[in-house]
Design a protein around this motif. Structure first.
Motif: not given
Length: 313
Positions: A172, A207-211, A213-214, A217
């Motif tokens: 982020q 990581r495309t999806y997990s990161d 989402i972070k 957020s």
């Protein structure tokens, strides 16, 4: 302006970049022979440390995992006139670094972002779509026209680096740097640069999806933190709509019968209405707190480094 007279620090956060970090360091040394190049390792388990040392970098370590943790440590430890931040994966174009630095200095900017070209092999489609979506979201809320808010290739002034309170701990960090500059209306600029594929045998840590989402957020968190009136007004609107949906039928029944036949629903609607009012006043109070905090940040920013400091070099 002769950039050789500037104290330039190249900051390379990295994790398991064997096969790429050495070439990255060498490329920056070739373009900026007078600069100090720092490689901050984040618990690599391969030969990253030795490869960076062999290439001539000053190697240090940050044991707390996460790119944001590394950048916070770098910004705290290193003192320079100009800071160049890039990844250690040999994907950014070092041949344009002098142009980026000259633009920062001559235009008295606080951050120059090297936006990336997006060839399919170098930049996965999921990353491209995510970047465009998040860039559009940030542009909407902060009235900007940026194209690549996630680029890790940045040239920054000393006063920017030394006055930003970094709170993110992972990928982020680029979002935080960008939003901080936009929110405080600091002078920044994007300059297109080439972006190439990672060397064979190396692997991206994103990581495309997990990161993703972070990051989403974190953007929501920043909006709540920076624009509390907008955030809590939106919540207040949602609550008042829910209260009306539940409460209007109860009121209609009361008009027709003179009785409150659905007492639990009436209580729930009233409670949600009260929450709506509380949310609105919470936003109003926090908005004043945020403006006061912003004024303190800007005062610290203005006092930390003169605008015409480069002219003294």
């Amino acid at each position: 302006m002769d950039i050789k007279k500037l104290n330039i620090a190249v900051l390379l956060p990295c994790l398991n970049e064997e096969g790429a970090i050495g070439n990255t360091v060498s490329a920056f040394k070739q373009e900026l022979p007078e600069a100090k190049i720092y490689v901050y390792d984040n618990n690599s388990t391969d030969n990253t440390l030795n490869e960076a040392k062999t290439a001539g970098a000053i190697v240090r370590q940050e044991l707390r995992p996460g790119k944001g943790e590394v950048v916070r440590r770098m910004f705290s430890d290193i003192d320079a006139d100009v800071y160049v931040m890039a990844d250690g994966d040999e994907t950014y174009d070092t041949s344009c670094i002098q142009t980026l630095i000259n633009t920062l200095v001559s235009s008295h900017l606080d951050m120059v972002i090297g936006t990336r070209s997006t060839p399919t092999k170098a930049y996965p489609k999921g990353h491209i779509l995510g970047n465009k979506a998040f860039s559009a979201l940030i542009n909407k809320f902060f009235d900007a026209k940026l194209t690549d808010v996630f680029s890790g290739y940045r040239v920054m002034s000393r006063r920017f680096v030394k006055t930003i309170p970094i709170i993110s701990d992972g990928f982020q960090i680029e979002t935080e740097l960008t939003v901080h500059a936009l929110h405080h209306k600091l002078p920044i600029l994007e300059i297109p640069t080439n972006y190439q594929s990672r060397p064979e045998g190396t692997k991206s840590k994103l990581r495309t999806y997990s990161d993703g989402i972070k990051i989403l957020s974190f953007i929501i968190y920043l909006i709540r933190d920076i624009k509390p009136l907008l955030f809590f007004s939106f919540l207040s609107f949602l609550f008042i709509v829910a209260s009306m949906i539940l409460g209007i039928p109860v009121i209609i029944d009361f008009i027709h019968t003179g009785l409150v036949e659905r007492v639990p629903t009436a209580i729930l609607a009233s409670s949600i209405g009260i929450i709506s009012i509380i949310s609105l006043f919470t936003g109003l109070i926090l908005d004043n707190v945020t403006k006061g905090r912003m004024n303190l940040v800007l005062l610290n920013y203005k006092n930390h480094y003169p605008v015409n400091s480069y002219e003294k070099v």
